[in-house]
Design a protein around this motif. Structure first.
Motif, PDB file in Angstrom:
ATOM      1  N   GLY A 257       4.323 -89.380 -54.243  1.00 18.05           N
ATOM      2  CA  GLY A 257       3.777 -88.347 -53.367  1.00 18.05           C
ATOM      3  C   GLY A 257       3.311 -87.141 -54.153  1.00 18.05           C
ATOM      4  N   TRP A 275      -3.518 -88.359 -55.647  1.00 13.36           N
ATOM      5  CA  TRP A 275      -2.782 -88.046 -54.422  1.00 13.36           C
ATOM      6  C   TRP A 275      -2.077 -86.686 -54.533  1.00 13.36           C
ATOM      7  CZ3 TRP A 275      -3.760 -93.014 -55.792  1.00 13.36           C
ATOM      8  CH2 TRP A 275      -4.232 -93.870 -54.787  1.00 13.36           C
ATOM      9  N   ASP A 278      -1.332 -84.576 -51.309  1.00 13.01           N
ATOM     10  CA  ASP A 278      -0.333 -85.053 -50.365  1.00 13.01           C
ATOM     11  C   ASP A 278       0.931 -84.216 -50.519  1.00 13.01           C
ATOM     12  OD1 ASP A 278       0.765 -87.488 -48.639  1.00 13.01           O
ATOM     13  OD2 ASP A 278       2.234 -87.051 -50.194  1.00 13.01           O
ATOM     14  N   ILE A 284       4.753 -92.804 -51.388  1.00 13.27           N
ATOM     15  CA  ILE A 284       3.905 -93.064 -50.234  1.00 13.27           C
ATOM     16  C   ILE A 284       3.628 -94.565 -50.182  1.00 13.27           C
ATOM     17  CG2 ILE A 284       1.825 -92.367 -48.992  1.00 13.27           C
ATOM     18  CD1 ILE A 284       1.497 -90.142 -51.093  1.00 13.27           C
TER      19      ILE A 284
END
Length: 382
Positions: A257, A275, A278, A284
């Protein structure tokens, strides 16, 4: 008149006694009743207060969605428990026999010079450290089962002064049994920390039980200094290579994440993690198609799971060949450096040495910045 004088004398006497009692209480507080919080810079999951005569530790996030604050009282053997204190566990010192349940605790024990206190561990094959493996081979550390199914009878026979527990799900039935049997158990939530140095700072948590506060502070500062120094070398990189991370497990691709400790390392290494926007602190779960759509053109794939080589990745899923990072053979794994019994060094030492993880990533994506650094945890897949 005499009655008034007697009354005044009595009031004066009460006043003087009260003052003496107040002074005595104040002195008592100064000697051991005043809290001296131990400074914690990055970690969010614990606090330590030192009262001189005893310490109080509170752990707030031992596992995801934990609602309870775990309060632990540390005080010398034979010392009465302070009035009004309520604790999940009372830990008596000095501790001579210890059981830990996470490999990340092993480097911290060794850094503090207290690895000789360790007498038990669940599934000792996971331990990579040569120093601790020697003690295992000599029979000084017993295998107490698995982390999710600890052999409580064996633990009771070993009679440790303290068990430092770990749980990813909140299933602590085995620990509760030990607690009821009189063995104090405390929970270590270092793996929940979002900042890499927050994980390292849990050495202060362990040090508090062994009166190793100064040593823990010094060891942490050394790692922090090395981490900050490395990150400052890539504050303004000429470019930020795009990064794919994670791997497939049963058709689900787990990527770190954006608020995870590894995403922080990638950011501090001067990269563009795909990512990073995020806000998840753990992993994730994504479909292969979602990852492919976003990361097909990523320059590097760092953290490719348990694959031993490129062929393994292709055998796992032939569509891996579509990724640019695999085509360019820029795939790096943290799972290839192992101990003699198969334990992965990254999962043991990484929490204690995020500076080495950071330097590895910098060396991979910006080789010109740290040309002398030899990869410690990561290896390029052949």
């Amino acid at each position: 008149m005499l009655r008034c004088l007697s009354y005044l004398f009595w009031m004066f006497f009460v006043f003087m006694v009260s003052c003496k009692q107040e002074a005595k209480q104040t002195n008592t507080l100064k000697k051991g009743g005043v809290s001296k919080p131990i400074t914690v810079y990055y970690a969010k999951g614990f606090t330590i207060e030192d009262f001189g005569s005893h310490k109080i530790i509170e752990v707030t996030t031992p596992w995801p969605e934990s609602k309870e604050v775990f309060r632990y009282l540390i005080l010398p053997k034979g010392t009465p428990v302070p009035k009004g204190h309520r604790a999940k566990a009372i830990v008596r010192t000095p501790i001579t026999k210890l059981i830990v349940t996470s490999t990340t605790d092993i480097p911290m024990l060794e850094s503090l010079g207290i690895e000789d206190k360790l007498i038990g561990f669940p599934n000792t094959a996971y331990i990579s450290s040569e120093k601790t493996r020697k003690r295992i081979d000599q029979g000084q550390i017993k295998d107490i089962g698995k982390e999710v199914a600890i052999n409580t009878e064996m633990v009771l026979d070993l009679a440790p002064d303290l068990v430092i527990g770990f749980s990813a799900t909140g299933d602590v039935k085995a620990y509760e049994q030990l607690q009821k049997a009189g063995i104090p158990v405390v929970m270590n939530g270092s793996w929940m920390e979002q900042h890499p140095l927050g994980r390292t700072e849990w050495i202060k948590f362990i040090g508090a039980f062994f009166d190793k506060n100064k040593e823990a502070y010094r060891k942490f500062r050394n790692v922090e200094s090395a981490y900050v120094k490395a990150s400052q070398q890539v504050l303004n990189p000429d470019r930020k290579p795009t990064i794919l991370s994670g791997s497939l497990y049963k058709d689900i691709w787990y990527v770190p994440g954006g608020n995870s400790f590894f995403a922080t390392i990638l950011q501090d290494a001067g990269t563009s993690y795909l990512w990073d926007t995020d806000n998840t602190s753990g992993s994730i779960a994504l479909s292969f198609e979602t990852v492919l759509d976003k990361a097909q053109d990523a320059e590097f794939w760092i953290g490719a799971g348990g694959a031993k080589n490129i062929e393994d990745l292709v055998a796992l899923n032939t569509n891996h060949k579509i990724f640019n990072a695999l085509q360019q053979k820029k795939v790096f794994s943290e799972s290839l450096v192992k101990g003699v019994t198969g334990g992965i060094l990254y999962y043991e030492l990484g929490a204690m040495r995020p500076d080495l993880i950071l330097k590895d990533v910098i060396r991979i994506v910006h080789p010109e910045i740290l040309p002398e650094h030899k990869l410690f945890f990561f290896r390029q897949l052949p």
